[in-house]
Write an enzyme that holds these catalytic residues in place. Structure first.
Site, PDB file in Angstrom:
ATOM      1  N   LYS A  51      15.466   8.161  -0.762  1.00 27.25           N
ATOM      2  CA  LYS A  51      14.111   8.150  -1.394  1.00 27.25           C
ATOM      3  C   LYS A  51      13.212   8.871  -0.486  1.00 27.25           C
ATOM      4  O   LYS A  51      12.431   8.503   0.558  1.00 27.25           O
ATOM      5  CB  LYS A  51      13.690   6.847  -1.547  1.00 27.25           C
ATOM      6  N   LYS A  69      15.215  -1.763  -0.383  1.00 29.98           N
ATOM      7  CA  LYS A  69      14.511  -0.827   0.177  1.00 29.98           C
ATOM      8  C   LYS A  69      14.092  -0.879   1.424  1.00 29.98           C
ATOM      9  O   LYS A  69      13.668  -2.122   1.980  1.00 29.98           O
ATOM     10  CB  LYS A  69      13.445  -0.227  -0.697  1.00 29.98           C
ATOM     11  N   ARG A 101      -1.279 -10.743  -9.913  1.00 30.36           N
ATOM     12  CA  ARG A 101      -0.268  -9.957  -9.371  1.00 30.36           C
ATOM     13  C   ARG A 101       0.916 -10.089 -10.520  1.00 30.36           C
ATOM     14  O   ARG A 101       1.745  -9.068 -10.695  1.00 30.36           O
ATOM     15  CB  ARG A 101      -0.031 -10.088  -8.129  1.00 30.36           C
TER      16      ARG A 101
HETATM   17  C1  5MM Z   1       4.934   0.640  -4.145  1.00 31.24           C
HETATM   18  O1  5MM Z   1       4.451   0.907  -2.815  1.00 31.24           O
HETATM   19  C2  5MM Z   1       5.435   0.763  -1.712  1.00 31.24           C
HETATM   20  C3  5MM Z   1       4.453   0.278  -0.764  1.00 31.24           C
HETATM   21  O2  5MM Z   1       4.723  -0.833   0.089  1.00 31.24           O
HETATM   22  P1  5MM Z   1       3.824  -1.465   1.321  1.00 31.24           P
HETATM   23  O3  5MM Z   1       3.099  -2.399   0.528  1.00 31.24           O
HETATM   24  O4  5MM Z   1       4.770  -2.046   1.893  1.00 31.24           O
HETATM   25  O5  5MM Z   1       3.108  -0.148   1.981  1.00 31.24           O
HETATM   26  C4  5MM Z   1       6.068   2.005  -1.155  1.00 31.24           C
HETATM   27  O6  5MM Z   1       7.012   1.959  -0.053  1.00 31.24           O
HETATM   28  C5  5MM Z   1       6.738   2.733  -2.279  1.00 31.24           C
HETATM   29  O7  5MM Z   1       7.811   2.295  -2.833  1.00 31.24           O
HETATM   30  C6  5MM Z   1       6.929   4.256  -2.134  1.00 31.24           C
HETATM   31  O8  5MM Z   1       6.136   4.562  -1.145  1.00 31.24           O
HETATM   32  C7  5MM Z   1       6.531   4.923  -3.553  1.00 31.24           C
HETATM   33  O9  5MM Z   1       5.315   4.670  -3.963  1.00 31.24           O
HETATM   34  P2  5MM Z   1       4.407   6.008  -4.235  1.00 31.24           P
HETATM   35  O10 5MM Z   1       3.095   5.148  -4.783  1.00 31.24           O
HETATM   36  O11 5MM Z   1       4.585   6.883  -3.318  1.00 31.24           O
HETATM   37  O12 5MM Z   1       5.252   6.741  -5.324  1.00 31.24           O
END
Ligand code: 5MM
Length: 336
Positions: free
Chosen positions: A217, A134, A44
């Site tokens: 966001k 976030k 990772r």
């Molecule tokens: C990077 O993915 C995040 C997911 O976190 P979890 O493991 O807590 O579910 C997610 O929050 C991400 O920051 C946003 O959804 C944006 O990612 P995408 O893939 O939708 O652009």
């Protein structure tokens, strides 16, 4: 200009966007499993460190959202990861929610948790170098959902989180994600997303959150992924701008969209059109996870030693997204 507003503008200005590398270990394991790479802490770190040392970090990436494991890690050159990110000019950030759990009294919906002990965790993250955070609330569209209960409780949690983050001199990213899963229409998405965002701002205002020191966001306005009535990119752009105009107060400095399961190209093309047609005062950019990392992850999994090749793919994606954040992207540039 307040300190928080300055941080938000540093992250979002000049076409820069956010790399959402905050997958929890569970989500990262799914991503790595899908390309047959063992999800160890070393793997990772190696993938993420490869992205963070890419050339495009300097010109394209204004902020990186990290997960707790990563913000505590040290690179192969023995540098703490937040320092490695700051040295590129990007701002280190951290996901501070502890995940979406079953919502009591509406078990098909989710409530995001993480408020207990948050003030103490924020202090620790600030000392590690984080300057923004976030928190993601998730909402499903069906005939019954999202319920008032889920909209109100998630908005309330987002506002309490935001106050604690600003108290600790960091910028909260407020991420209310209305999922694209389902057969709903784009108009359903527009109505539900507007309702969710409006309710979030009502709570933020009640809690007296400084709206000039936040980043929103949201999802773009799309038809559900099982809908037969897909809409054009132009319609995505106009409905998404309509949603922002009817639900986001003008003090908010910027919007950084999530990609939400769109392909890399779709997420880029839609962002480009939104910016071309942008008749608001908001800075509009990306905060993508999958739409920035997918191709780089696939290439890396097949060429595990080829870190430069992996970076080239990530650099291209970041450059295309940054062009889109300025309304300057085109298919020709994409394929050049
Ligand atoms: C990077 O993915 C995040 C997911 O976190 P979890 O493991 O807590 O579910 C997610 O929050 C991400 O920051 C946003 O959804 C944006 O990612 P995408 O893939 O939708 O652009």
């Amino acid at each position: 200009m307040s300190e928080l507003n300055k941080i938000a503008l540093k992250i979002l200005s000049n076409g820069k966007g956010i790399l959402a590398a905050d997958e929890s270990n569970g989500t990262m394991t799914k991503r790595l499993d899908s390309v047959n790479i063992p999800s160890t802490s070393e793997n990772r770190l190696l993938f993420r460190e490869t992205l963070f040392s890419s050339e495009s970090m300097k010109d394209c990436i204004g902020g990186v959202i990290l997960y707790d494991e990563t913000i505590n890690q040290v690179s192969s050159l023995k540098k703490p990861i937040p320092d490695m990110i700051s040295e590129t000019g990007a701002v280190p950030g951290i996901k501070v929610d502890t995940g979406a759990k079953v919502l009591a009294n509406s078990p098909e919906e989710k409530i995001t948790e993480g408020l207990d002990g948050l003030r103490e965790r924020l202090k620790k993250y600030y000392e590690l170098g984080a300057r923004f955070t976030k928190w993601r609330g998730v909402f499903n569209i069906t005939k019954k959902y999202p319920s008032k209960l889920s909209i109100h409780s998630n908005a309330h949690a987002l506002a309490r989180y935001s106050n604690l983050v600003q108290e600790c001199r960091m910028v909260p990213i407020i991420e209310p994600e209305v999922l694209m899963d389902g057969d709903h229409s784009a108009n359903d998405c527009l109505n539900k997303t507007s309702e969710v965002i409006k309710r979030c701002f009502e709570e933020l205002i009640i809690h007296q959150v400084d709206l000039t020191g936040i980043i929103l966001k949201p999802n773009m306005i799309l038809a559900g992924n099982k809908s037969k009535n897909k809409i054009s990119n132009e319609e995505v752009s106009s409905k998404t701008l309509e949603c922002l105009k009817n639900s986001v107060p003008s003090e908010v400095p910027g919007i950084a969209f999530l990609s939400g399961g769109q392909s890399e190209i779709e997420a880029t093309e839609n962002l480009n059109l939104i910016n071309k047609n942008n008749d608001t005062n908001f800075l509009i950019t990306y905060s993508y996870g999958r739409a920035l990392q997918q191709s780089a992850l696939k290439f890396w999994s097949e060429n595990i030693k080829n870190l430069t090749g992996t970076q080239n793919i990530f650099n291209h994606r970041a450059k295309m997204c940054t062009l889109a954040a300025q309304g300057k992207w085109s298919k020709e540039l994409e394929n050049r």
